[in-house]
Scaffold this motif. Structure first.
Motif, PDB file in Angstrom:
ATOM      1  N   ALA A 134       0.828  -1.206   0.000  1.00 14.22           N
ATOM      2  CA  ALA A 134       0.000   0.000   0.000  1.00 14.22           C
ATOM      3  C   ALA A 134       0.861   1.255   0.000  1.00 14.22           C
ATOM      4  CB  ALA A 134      -0.915   0.006   1.223  1.00 14.22           C
ATOM      5  N   THR A 135       0.244   2.370  -0.341  1.00 16.77           N
ATOM      6  CA  THR A 135       0.881   3.668  -0.137  1.00 16.77           C
ATOM      7  C   THR A 135       0.679   4.053   1.332  1.00 16.77           C
ATOM      8  OG1 THR A 135      -1.173   4.786  -0.775  1.00 16.77           O
ATOM      9  CG2 THR A 135       0.480   4.421  -2.513  1.00 16.77           C
ATOM     10  N   THR A 136       1.552   4.927   1.827  1.00 14.06           N
ATOM     11  CA  THR A 136       1.462   5.325   3.231  1.00 14.06           C
ATOM     12  C   THR A 136       0.146   6.033   3.528  1.00 14.06           C
ATOM     13  OG1 THR A 136       2.685   7.348   2.688  1.00 14.06           O
ATOM     14  CG2 THR A 136       3.963   5.495   3.558  1.00 14.06           C
ATOM     15  N   ASP A 137      -0.421   6.731   2.527  1.00 14.68           N
ATOM     16  CA  ASP A 137      -1.657   7.475   2.766  1.00 14.68           C
ATOM     17  C   ASP A 137      -2.915   6.693   2.381  1.00 14.68           C
ATOM     18  OD1 ASP A 137      -1.419   7.500   0.032  1.00 14.68           O
ATOM     19  OD2 ASP A 137      -1.638   9.667  -0.209  1.00 14.68           O
ATOM     20  N   ALA A 138      -2.780   5.393   2.126  1.00 15.95           N
ATOM     21  CA  ALA A 138      -3.968   4.580   1.855  1.00 15.95           C
ATOM     22  C   ALA A 138      -4.880   4.608   3.078  1.00 15.95           C
ATOM     23  CB  ALA A 138      -3.563   3.143   1.531  1.00 15.95           C
ATOM     24  N   SER A 139      -6.179   4.444   2.848  1.00 14.74           N
ATOM     25  CA  SER A 139      -7.155   4.517   3.938  1.00 14.74           C
ATOM     26  C   SER A 139      -8.016   3.259   3.937  1.00 14.74           C
ATOM     27  CB  SER A 139      -8.039   5.759   3.783  1.00 14.74           C
ATOM     28  OG  SER A 139      -8.989   5.838   4.827  1.00 14.74           O
ATOM     29  N   PHE A 140      -7.907   2.471   5.014  1.00 15.71           N
ATOM     30  CA  PHE A 140      -8.617   1.202   5.130  1.00 15.71           C
ATOM     31  C   PHE A 140      -9.762   1.331   6.126  1.00 15.71           C
ATOM     32  CE2 PHE A 140      -4.250   0.343   4.011  1.00 15.71           C
ATOM     33  CZ  PHE A 140      -4.288  -0.718   3.117  1.00 15.71           C
ATOM     34  N   SER A 141     -10.851   0.593   5.881  1.00 12.94           N
ATOM     35  CA  SER A 141     -11.942   0.564   6.851  1.00 12.94           C
ATOM     36  C   SER A 141     -12.856  -0.623   6.563  1.00 12.94           C
ATOM     37  CB  SER A 141     -12.769   1.852   6.795  1.00 12.94           C
ATOM     38  OG  SER A 141     -13.913   1.756   7.620  1.00 12.94           O
ATOM     39  N   ILE A 142     -13.165  -1.390   7.625  1.00 14.13           N
ATOM     40  CA  ILE A 142     -14.196  -2.426   7.531  1.00 14.13           C
ATOM     41  C   ILE A 142     -15.514  -1.711   7.782  1.00 14.13           C
ATOM     42  CG2 ILE A 142     -15.004  -4.653   8.402  1.00 14.13           C
ATOM     43  CD1 ILE A 142     -12.168  -5.186   9.385  1.00 14.13           C
ATOM     44  N   LYS A 143     -16.059  -1.166   6.734  1.00 13.23           N
ATOM     45  CA  LYS A 143     -17.122  -0.158   6.830  1.00 13.23           C
ATOM     46  C   LYS A 143     -18.518  -0.746   7.019  1.00 13.23           C
ATOM     47  CE  LYS A 143     -17.637   4.360   6.652  1.00 13.23           C
ATOM     48  NZ  LYS A 143     -17.040   5.206   7.716  1.00 13.23           N
ATOM     49  N   ALA A 172     -13.411  -4.483  13.011  1.00 17.16           N
ATOM     50  CA  ALA A 172     -14.739  -4.871  12.517  1.00 17.16           C
ATOM     51  C   ALA A 172     -15.847  -4.258  13.359  1.00 17.16           C
ATOM     52  CB  ALA A 172     -14.869  -6.389  12.495  1.00 17.16           C
ATOM     53  N   TYR A 173     -15.635  -4.165  14.672  1.00 12.49           N
ATOM     54  CA  TYR A 173     -16.667  -3.614  15.555  1.00 12.49           C
ATOM     55  C   TYR A 173     -16.760  -2.091  15.462  1.00 12.49           C
ATOM     56  CZ  TYR A 173     -16.727  -8.172  17.991  1.00 12.49           C
ATOM     57  OH  TYR A 173     -16.834  -9.499  18.313  1.00 12.49           O
ATOM     58  N   THR A 174     -15.619  -1.424  15.255  1.00 11.52           N
ATOM     59  CA  THR A 174     -15.620   0.047  15.252  1.00 11.52           C
ATOM     60  C   THR A 174     -15.769   0.631  13.860  1.00 11.52           C
ATOM     61  OG1 THR A 174     -13.197   0.231  15.020  1.00 11.52           O
ATOM     62  CG2 THR A 174     -14.089   0.063  17.266  1.00 11.52           C
ATOM     63  N   GLY A 175     -15.283  -0.078  12.829  1.00 10.23           N
ATOM     64  CA  GLY A 175     -15.313   0.461  11.473  1.00 10.23           C
ATOM     65  C   GLY A 175     -14.360   1.619  11.273  1.00 10.23           C
ATOM     66  N   ARG A 176     -13.445   1.839  12.243  1.00 10.01           N
ATOM     67  CA  ARG A 176     -12.563   3.007  12.150  1.00 10.01           C
ATOM     68  C   ARG A 176     -11.608   2.901  10.966  1.00 10.01           C
ATOM     69  NH1 ARG A 176      -7.321   2.358  13.747  1.00 10.01           N
ATOM     70  NH2 ARG A 176      -6.765   0.615  15.113  1.00 10.01           N
ATOM     71  N   SER A 177     -11.182   4.054  10.480  1.00 14.63           N
ATOM     72  CA  SER A 177     -10.228   4.106   9.376  1.00 14.63           C
ATOM     73  C   SER A 177      -8.805   3.997   9.916  1.00 14.63           C
ATOM     74  CB  SER A 177     -10.374   5.420   8.599  1.00 14.63           C
ATOM     75  OG  SER A 177     -11.657   5.504   8.012  1.00 14.63           O
ATOM     76  N   PHE A 178      -7.948   3.372   9.142  1.00 19.33           N
ATOM     77  CA  PHE A 178      -6.524   3.312   9.490  1.00 19.33           C
ATOM     78  C   PHE A 178      -5.709   3.406   8.209  1.00 19.33           C
ATOM     79  CE2 PHE A 178      -8.210  -0.920   9.059  1.00 19.33           C
ATOM     80  CZ  PHE A 178      -7.235  -1.687   8.437  1.00 19.33           C
ATOM     81  N   ALA A 179      -4.532   4.004   8.330  1.00 23.32           N
ATOM     82  CA  ALA A 179      -3.718   4.313   7.150  1.00 23.32           C
ATOM     83  C   ALA A 179      -2.712   3.204   6.859  1.00 23.32           C
ATOM     84  CB  ALA A 179      -2.997   5.648   7.359  1.00 23.32           C
ATOM     85  N   GLY A 180      -1.945   3.411   5.798  1.00 19.21           N
ATOM     86  CA  GLY A 180      -1.017   2.396   5.330  1.00 19.21           C
ATOM     87  C   GLY A 180       0.008   1.963   6.354  1.00 19.21           C
ATOM     88  N   GLU A 181       0.552   2.906   7.108  1.00 16.63           N
ATOM     89  CA  GLU A 181       1.589   2.555   8.076  1.00 16.63           C
ATOM     90  C   GLU A 181       1.037   1.662   9.184  1.00 16.63           C
ATOM     91  OE1 GLU A 181       3.443   6.144   9.370  1.00 16.63           O
ATOM     92  OE2 GLU A 181       4.612   6.388   7.524  1.00 16.63           O
TER      93      GLU A 181
END
Length: 270
Positions: A134-143, A172-181
């Protein structure tokens, strides 16, 4: 080369590059996507020249997940009969699962190159891949949790094997976003790159290295890793013994040993 509505496919230097190709819609997964993923991985499996697969997203984002218009269409098909509604929904979910099962079951290694959004269904997709970058600024979320539902296309089944049960539950419970790092720290991605160009160059270099190995050895290695994930150690050891009873007689072993002894590059048949 096959052509698709939602995907762009190229085959160069024994690497199949499958690109999610709806950048104007953030590569959201529409009705065509789910059918075409099964078709394209059937093609990959049947094409011996394709030794490795890269999956990426066109434009600024990997994918924003399932197209909400698809969910709206499904909702419009509901009737007053709960039993028939349940049967229809179940069949639709299994059909969607087949798209990412095709990735997991592919004979060739599949590498995800992730930039921008990787949300919801996109997490299901990359969880089915062999490796993720991934790129460092990628944004992941189990939405899915924020949509009032449980993820149902593979994330909850595959992600614990990648990042551990506790962190999977938190995300999975929070759906929070997290970045590549953070994704790299969790083990979801193998490595981060500064930008999309560096990401694709880095992933291509890894794919080229894999493509240079014995296709039979790569095939056996992937099969054993997948099998061992879902079976006991004893079962896995028994399976590899049976598998290699045939594979150790391959010409690829002779070619590899000769190349090693002579310090020359091995050239394996497709």
């Amino acid at each position: 080369m096959p052509e698709y509505q939602s995907l762009k496919v190229e085959l160069n230097n024994q690497i199949a590059h499958i690109q999610l190709n709806r950048p104007e819609k953030l590569n959201a997964m529409n009705a065509a996507f789910w059918e075409e993923m099964v078709e394209v991985f059937d093609w990959v499996d049947a094409t011996d020249e394709a030794r490795v697969v890269i999956i990426s997203g066109a434009g600024k984002h990997f994918s924003a997940g399932i197209d909400l218009a698809l969910l709206s269409t499904a909702a419009g098909e509901m009737t007053r009969d709960i039993g028939r509604n349940a049967e229809r929904i179940r069949r639709n979910v299994l059909r969607l699962q087949a798209a990412f099962n095709a990735v997991d079951n592919c004979r060739k290694p599949v590498i995800a190159a992730i930039q921008g959004y990787c949300i919801g269904g996109a997490i299901d997709l990359v969880s089915a891949c062999d490796m993720r970058y991934a790129t460092t600024d990628a944004s992941f979320s189990i939405k899915e949790i924020d949509m009032g539902m449980a993820a149902d296309v593979g994330t909850l089944q595959r992600l614990p094997h990648l990042i551990g049960d506790g962190m999977m539950r938190e995300l999975a419970y929070t759906g929070r976003s997290f970045a590549g790092e953070e994704a790299a720290a969790l083990g979801l991605v193998n490595r981060c790159f500064a930008d999309a160009d560096a990401l694709l160059a880095g992933v291509t270099a890894i794919a080229e290295e894999i493509a240079g190995k014995s296709p039979l050895a790569i095939r056996g290695t992937k099969e054993m890793i997948r099998y061992s994930r879902d079976h006991s150690v004893e079962d896995g050891l028994n399976y590899i013994a049976t598998w290699n009873a045939a594979m150790l007689q391959s010409e690829d072993m002779k070619i590899a040993m000769t190349a090693h002894m002579t310090r020359k590059k091995a050239d394996f048949a497709d």
